[in-house]
Design a protein around this motif. Structure first.
Motif, short mmCIF file in Angstrom:
data_model
loop_
_atom_site.label_atom_id
_atom_site.label_comp_id
_atom_site.label_asym_id
_atom_site.label_seq_id
_atom_site.Cartn_x
_atom_site.Cartn_y
_atom_site.Cartn_z
N UNK A 1 17.29 -35.54 39.83
CA UNK A 1 17.47 -36.28 41.08
C UNK A 1 16.72 -37.61 41.03
N UNK A 2 16.78 -38.26 39.87
CA UNK A 2 16.23 -39.59 39.60
C UNK A 2 14.71 -39.65 39.66
N UNK A 3 14.06 -38.49 39.62
CA UNK A 3 12.61 -38.43 39.45
C UNK A 3 12.32 -37.92 38.04
N UNK A 4 11.51 -38.62 37.25
CA UNK A 4 11.33 -38.24 35.84
C UNK A 4 10.59 -36.93 35.65
N UNK A 5 11.17 -36.05 34.83
CA UNK A 5 10.49 -34.83 34.41
C UNK A 5 9.79 -35.07 33.08
#
Length: 245
Positions: free
Chosen positions: A12-16
């Motif tokens: 969801x466009x948050x970096x893992x």
């Protein structure tokens, strides 16, 4: 065997995983460690090709058919009515295919793998009737039948008793002696120091990568914890084209 080049993977466009680079040593046992939510499982899934990078790439010279992946046990449905031998035989899927038959020699190999992991006599037991430790042994037997060159293990000893863990570690050392490459997500520092040559320490970004004794130092571990605590999953979505392209 496996090289990671500026890898970023986002949910969801948050970096893992955020701009990870490094190279796994062929024929070595490498542990992937870090705090919860640090991207360890994401790294294995990226190597396997199950996740599409938001940036960078993973390169491997191992054919997909020679890569084995064991996910966390919580991701595996054990309710399917399958006997132990049949579950192990699934390890030969890549070589047998949909239309291929199960020969006597292949059944013998499956039974030998079941014996190797200490479950002789369990061939016709339903996998749903097994304990967690017994089922993990079955999954390792399936890996034996797959005969992979690159083996990816996601928390293989989670909730395992000491006896099962020791037996599976012996098997991993056997794979190393055969020249296979093993990459495993783990949490036990002492276990990693005792058994794994190399370690990748993550906190969504790379903290350290190299020989275990040089990576699992107190300053590195403290830095990983601090970085993990600093990540804000409620922050605004990053629209940096360099990261998310």
């Amino acid at each position: 065997m496996v090289a990671v080049d500026n890898l970023t993977v986002s949910y969801r466009q948050h970096p893992a995983l955020h701009h990870i680079s490094g190279q796994f040593v062929a024929g070595a046992l490498t542990a992937v460690m870090g705090p919860n939510g640090s991207g360890k499982s994401t790294l294995l899934k990226s190597i396997m090709g199950l996740l599409k990078p938001a940036g960078g790439q993973v390169r491997t010279d191992t054919p997909r058919a020679r890569i084995a992946y064991l996910p966390q046990m919580t991701e595996i449905d054990r309710s399917f009515p399958l006997q132990v031998r049949d579950c192990v035989l699934l390890g030969a899927w890549g070589s047998v295919g949909v239309m291929g038959g199960i020969s006597r020699s292949l059944q013998a190999r499956a039974d030998a793998a079941i014996h190797t992991v200490g479950l002789a006599g369990f061939e016709r037991r339903a996998v749903g009737s097994l304990s967690s430790g017994q089922f993990q042994r079955v999954l390792f037997a399936r890996l034996l039948l797959q005969d992979a060159q690159l083996i990816l293990l996601d928390e293989p000893f989670n909730a395992m008793d000491a006896r099962t863990t020791a037996a599976l570690l012996d098997l991993i050392h056997q794979w190393k002696a055969e020249g296979r490459t093993v990459i495993a997500v783990l949490h036990d520092d002492a276990q990693v120091h005792a058994h794994f040559d190399q370690t990748v320490l993550l906190a969504r970004e790379l903290v350290a990568w190299g020989p275990t004794a040089q990576v699992l130092t107190e300053p590195n571990v403290q830095r990983a914890r601090a970085l993990a605590e600093a990540w804000d999953d409620t922050a605004d979505i990053c629209h940096n084209d360099e990261v998310l392209a």
